[in-house]
Design a protein around this motif. Structure first.
Motif, PDB file in Angstrom:
ATOM      1  N   SER A   9      39.200  51.264  12.099  1.00  0.00           N
ATOM      2  CA  SER A   9      39.887  50.533  11.045  1.00  0.00           C
ATOM      3  C   SER A   9      41.149  51.279  10.611  1.00  0.00           C
ATOM      4  O   SER A   9      42.116  50.672  10.162  1.00  0.00           O
ATOM      5  N   ALA A  39      41.481  44.387  13.684  1.00  0.00           N
ATOM      6  CA  ALA A  39      41.857  43.357  12.719  1.00  0.00           C
ATOM      7  C   ALA A  39      40.671  43.049  11.814  1.00  0.00           C
ATOM      8  O   ALA A  39      40.767  43.097  10.591  1.00  0.00           O
ATOM      9  N   VAL A  52      45.724  44.255   7.687  1.00  0.00           N
ATOM     10  CA  VAL A  52      45.915  44.830   9.010  1.00  0.00           C
ATOM     11  C   VAL A  52      47.355  45.261   9.237  1.00  0.00           C
ATOM     12  O   VAL A  52      47.613  46.260   9.917  1.00  0.00           O
ATOM     13  N   VAL A  76      44.858  43.223  16.963  1.00  0.00           N
ATOM     14  CA  VAL A  76      45.484  42.788  15.719  1.00  0.00           C
ATOM     15  C   VAL A  76      45.617  41.268  15.655  1.00  0.00           C
ATOM     16  O   VAL A  76      45.379  40.650  14.616  1.00  0.00           O
TER      17      VAL A  76
END
Length: 199
Positions: A9, A39, A52, A76
């Protein structure tokens, strides 16, 4: 080429991430380490997850001075949960002459059997596992043992959870994240911190 894949993350990317990625690159001879911000991570609470675009921008800033690091946006733009096996399928199709290794912490290894299609992941790539604080270097499921390589990285008790907590309390995060990341966090007032952080 030999490439280490470092997904996470990165909420935010911090100094322990950088140390682990560089030591794994050095010890295992990776030509590059590709950082892959998630994401929608499957194993994380979204309560404190920065958008994100912020996590991508911070990751770019964190690795900017290392020519062996690069950011991949493969997850992403993906809709829904980001599963590692899907990322591996795409990358191996796109780079058939590249050997990949998947970097993860030994705390993640403990729960690896619960991941989406873990056996396929292990068939596709070896796991490069770095020790996390309080975790014993052991492979919980014997069927995975011959596909795991441990990295002898310094154990650094730095976590995104701690950094976010310090921000909420208005405490300094200086030296826990690269200065470029700290500046970005302050500029965008991420993690509900105060403007006095680190002053």
């Amino acid at each position: 080429m030999d490439i280490g894949l470092f997904g996470g993350s990165f909420n935010p990317p911090h100094v322990a991430h950088l140390v682990v990625a560089e030591i794994a690159r050095d010890q295992l001879g990776f030509d590059e380490v590709w950082w892959i911000p998630n994401a929608t991570p499957p194993h994380k609470s979204h309560d404190e997850l920065a958008a994100v675009e912020h996590r991508l921008a911070m990751t770019r800033r964190a690795i900017a001075d290392n020519p062996s690091f690069r950011v991949s946006e493969i997850e992403v733009g993906r809709e829904g949960v980001s599963y590692t096996v899907d990322t591996l399928r795409v990358l191996q199709d796109e780079h058939p002459d590249t050997d990949f290794g998947l970097l993860l912490g030994s705390d993640s290894l403990d729960h690896f059997g619960e991941w989406h299609r873990p056996d396929e992941i292990m068939e596709r790539v070896p796991l490069v596992v770095y020790k996390r604080p309080g975790i014993i270097e052991d492979v919980p499921e014997p069927r995975f043992a011959n596909r795991v390589r441990f990295v002898s990285a310094p154990v650094m008790e730095v976590s995104g959870t701690e950094i976010r907590s310090r921000r909420r309390a208005g405490r300094s995060i200086r030296y826990l994240v690269p200065e470029t990341v700290r500046s970005y966090i302050r500029e965008h007032n991420l993690y509900r911190g105060t403007e006095m952080d680190g002053e």
